[in-house]
Write an enzyme that holds these catalytic residues in place. Structure first.
Site, mmCIF file in Angstrom:
data_model
loop_
_atom_site.group_PDB
_atom_site.id
_atom_site.type_symbol
_atom_site.label_atom_id
_atom_site.label_comp_id
_atom_site.label_asym_id
_atom_site.label_seq_id
_atom_site.Cartn_x
_atom_site.Cartn_y
_atom_site.Cartn_z
ATOM 1 N N HIS A 228 0.823 -1.222 0.000
ATOM 2 C CA HIS A 228 0.000 0.000 0.000
ATOM 3 C C HIS A 228 0.850 1.262 0.000
ATOM 4 O O HIS A 228 0.444 2.281 -0.570
ATOM 5 C CB HIS A 228 -0.971 -0.040 1.188
ATOM 6 C CG HIS A 228 -1.975 -1.158 1.065
ATOM 7 N ND1 HIS A 228 -2.513 -1.820 2.134
ATOM 8 C CD2 HIS A 228 -2.521 -1.748 -0.048
ATOM 9 C CE1 HIS A 228 -3.352 -2.761 1.697
ATOM 10 N NE2 HIS A 228 -3.359 -2.732 0.384
ATOM 11 N N HIS B 254 -8.080 -8.271 -7.532
ATOM 12 C CA HIS B 254 -8.373 -9.048 -6.326
ATOM 13 C C HIS B 254 -8.576 -8.031 -5.192
ATOM 14 O O HIS B 254 -7.645 -7.713 -4.456
ATOM 15 C CB HIS B 254 -7.218 -9.988 -5.985
ATOM 16 C CG HIS B 254 -6.977 -11.048 -7.019
ATOM 17 N ND1 HIS B 254 -6.454 -10.776 -8.263
ATOM 18 C CD2 HIS B 254 -7.214 -12.393 -6.994
ATOM 19 C CE1 HIS B 254 -6.367 -11.909 -8.956
ATOM 20 N NE2 HIS B 254 -6.823 -12.900 -8.199
ATOM 21 N N SER C 87 -6.667 -1.868 -0.511
ATOM 22 C CA SER C 87 -6.287 -1.135 -1.726
ATOM 23 C C SER C 87 -7.454 -0.351 -2.355
ATOM 24 O O SER C 87 -7.265 0.801 -2.772
ATOM 25 C CB SER C 87 -5.641 -2.087 -2.740
ATOM 26 O OG SER C 87 -6.409 -3.256 -2.916
ATOM 27 N N GLY D 244 -10.967 -12.055 -11.327
ATOM 28 C CA GLY D 244 -10.219 -10.872 -11.735
ATOM 29 C C GLY D 244 -9.213 -11.130 -12.841
ATOM 30 O O GLY D 244 -8.931 -10.245 -13.653
ATOM 31 N N ASP E 83 -3.316 -8.680 -7.274
ATOM 32 C CA ASP E 83 -2.970 -9.000 -5.882
ATOM 33 C C ASP E 83 -3.690 -10.270 -5.409
ATOM 34 O O ASP E 83 -4.523 -10.234 -4.503
ATOM 35 C CB ASP E 83 -3.376 -7.793 -5.003
ATOM 36 C CG ASP E 83 -3.019 -7.981 -3.542
ATOM 37 O OD1 ASP E 83 -2.119 -8.796 -3.245
ATOM 38 O OD2 ASP E 83 -3.655 -7.321 -2.703
HETATM 39 N N1 SAM Z 1 -6.053 -6.095 -2.855
HETATM 40 C C1 SAM Z 1 -6.517 -6.169 -1.472
HETATM 41 C C2 SAM Z 1 -5.799 -5.117 -0.655
HETATM 42 O O1 SAM Z 1 -4.626 -4.839 -0.930
HETATM 43 O O2 SAM Z 1 -6.413 -4.571 0.258
HETATM 44 C C3 SAM Z 1 -6.287 -7.526 -0.863
HETATM 45 C C4 SAM Z 1 -6.736 -8.674 -1.687
HETATM 46 S S1 SAM Z 1 -6.519 -10.255 -0.980
HETATM 47 C C5 SAM Z 1 -4.793 -10.477 -0.956
HETATM 48 C C6 SAM Z 1 -7.014 -11.279 -2.300
HETATM 49 C C7 SAM Z 1 -8.535 -11.257 -2.560
HETATM 50 O O3 SAM Z 1 -8.786 -11.903 -3.806
HETATM 51 C C8 SAM Z 1 -9.366 -12.009 -1.536
HETATM 52 O O4 SAM Z 1 -10.376 -11.162 -1.048
HETATM 53 C C9 SAM Z 1 -9.972 -13.186 -2.315
HETATM 54 O O5 SAM Z 1 -11.298 -13.488 -1.909
HETATM 55 C C10 SAM Z 1 -9.983 -12.648 -3.722
HETATM 56 N N2 SAM Z 1 -9.891 -13.641 -4.809
HETATM 57 C C11 SAM Z 1 -9.304 -14.854 -4.810
HETATM 58 N N3 SAM Z 1 -9.301 -15.382 -6.054
HETATM 59 C C12 SAM Z 1 -9.873 -14.454 -6.867
HETATM 60 C C13 SAM Z 1 -10.095 -14.367 -8.268
HETATM 61 N N4 SAM Z 1 -9.736 -15.371 -9.079
HETATM 62 N N5 SAM Z 1 -10.660 -13.245 -8.766
HETATM 63 C C14 SAM Z 1 -11.020 -12.224 -7.940
HETATM 64 N N6 SAM Z 1 -10.823 -12.244 -6.611
HETATM 65 C C15 SAM Z 1 -10.247 -13.333 -6.073
#
Ligand code: SAM
Length: 279
Positions: A19, A42, A101, A145, A165
């Site tokens: 971040h 994500h 994020s 995503g 991410d």
């Molecule tokens: N980007 C966020 C942040 O920095 O605050 C954190 C994201 S976290 C590391 C990953 C997220 O991706 C989780 O909420 C999970 O549910 C979601 N996720 C997992 N596989 C996914 C996919 N194929 N497409 C979209 N989201 C996904």
């Protein structure tokens, strides 16, 4: 079925690195008036209460944002990041909430900018939508995503920051991340991309940064922060990194000046260190 919930990790050392750099990327691209698109493949839930049982289970934020909160004399780029965290904490003395994020982007984007978010976990989607409210600049897509990114590129304004991410909960995420970057660069070669990756003891993770260097970008920067010695049992996160395509020209210098402070502050044992590479 996804079991990863970012709430257990919100504000940890990996979030601080990710971040802090995200704020740098957005701040740089927001210097021009032309609309900026922020795409988060994500997204997570956008806001995390550090006082609830999920965050407190392992209290990972204590060795992350907790070590920066309330500190004086931070290097300016880290203070700029901390200012974004402060916006979600009305009592400046107490750290209660942590912005993910999408929340950081929401706080920084201007009326002419746009935000496109993907999230696959049904509970996280609901919380994400609640946290964003009726923001007219943003659209949340409930779905994959990696797949969804293609349709977002290139953004109409041809200016974009794309955060990739994944949780890497699924081993296939390593390959899909590389492929997503390859496909995205074909559509939008001039975008600024940030790919987060974990430092864990598995082959796919060790190979990912080098494989991202072959994704088709001429201009990239790779930075990682190790906070501790890898565990003897082979498990756990001992650090994290970001692979950035088309970084702002100022970023490498900013990191050269800031990463030593971050290592001193976030290291959990004498093995704390950082790596910075540029193309
Ligand atoms: N980007 C966020 C942040 O920095 O605050 C954190 C994201 S976290 C590391 C990953 C997220 O991706 C989780 O909420 C999970 O549910 C979601 N996720 C997992 N596989 C996914 C996919 N194929 N497409 C979209 N989201 C996904």
């Amino acid at each position: 079925m996804l079991s990863y919930r970012h709430g257990f990790h919100a504000g940890n050392h990996a979030d601080v690195l990710k971040h802090f750099i995200l704020v740098q990327l957005l701040a740089h691209l927001l210097q021009k008036d032309k609309a900026l698109w922020y795409v988060d493949t994500h997204a997570g839930a956008a806001q995390y209460a550090l006082t609830d049982s999920t965050a407190l289970k392992n209290a990972e934020f204590e060795t992350g944002i907790g070590r920066l909160w309330g500190r004086r004399g931070l290097p300016k780029p880290l203070d700029t990041y901390l200012a974004q965290v402060r916006l979600l904490n009305s009592d400046a003395h107490k750290l209660r909430n942590y912005p993910g994020s999408p929340q950081i982007a929401l706080q920084m984007l201007r009326p002419q900018d746009r935000m496109r978010l993907f999230e696959k976990h049904t509970t996280e989607i609901r919380v994400l939508q609640q946290n964003l409210g009726e923001d007219r600049r943003s659209i949340v897509y409930a779905g994959d995503g990696f797949e969804g990114l293609k349709a977002m590129l290139p953004p109409p304004s041809r200016r974009g920051v794309i955060l990739i991410d994944p949780s890497y909960e699924d081993k296939a995420d390593y390959k899909r991340t590389k492929q997503a970057l390859v496909d995205a660069l074909i559509r939008f070669a001039t975008g600024t991309y940030a790919v987060w990756y974990p430092l864990v003891q598995r082959r796919e993770a060790r190979q990912l940064p080098d494989s991202l260097k072959l994704a088709g970008a001429d201009d990239w920067l790779n930075v990682s922060l190790t906070v501790k010695e890898p565990a003897a049992d082979g498990y756990g996160l001992h650090g994290s990194g970001l692979f950035i395509v088309n970084p702002p020209w100022t970023l490498a210098d900013t990191l050269r000046q800031t990463m030593p402070w971050l290592v001193d502050t976030l290291a959990q044992d004498p093995e704390g260190t950082f790596l910075l590479q540029t193309s």
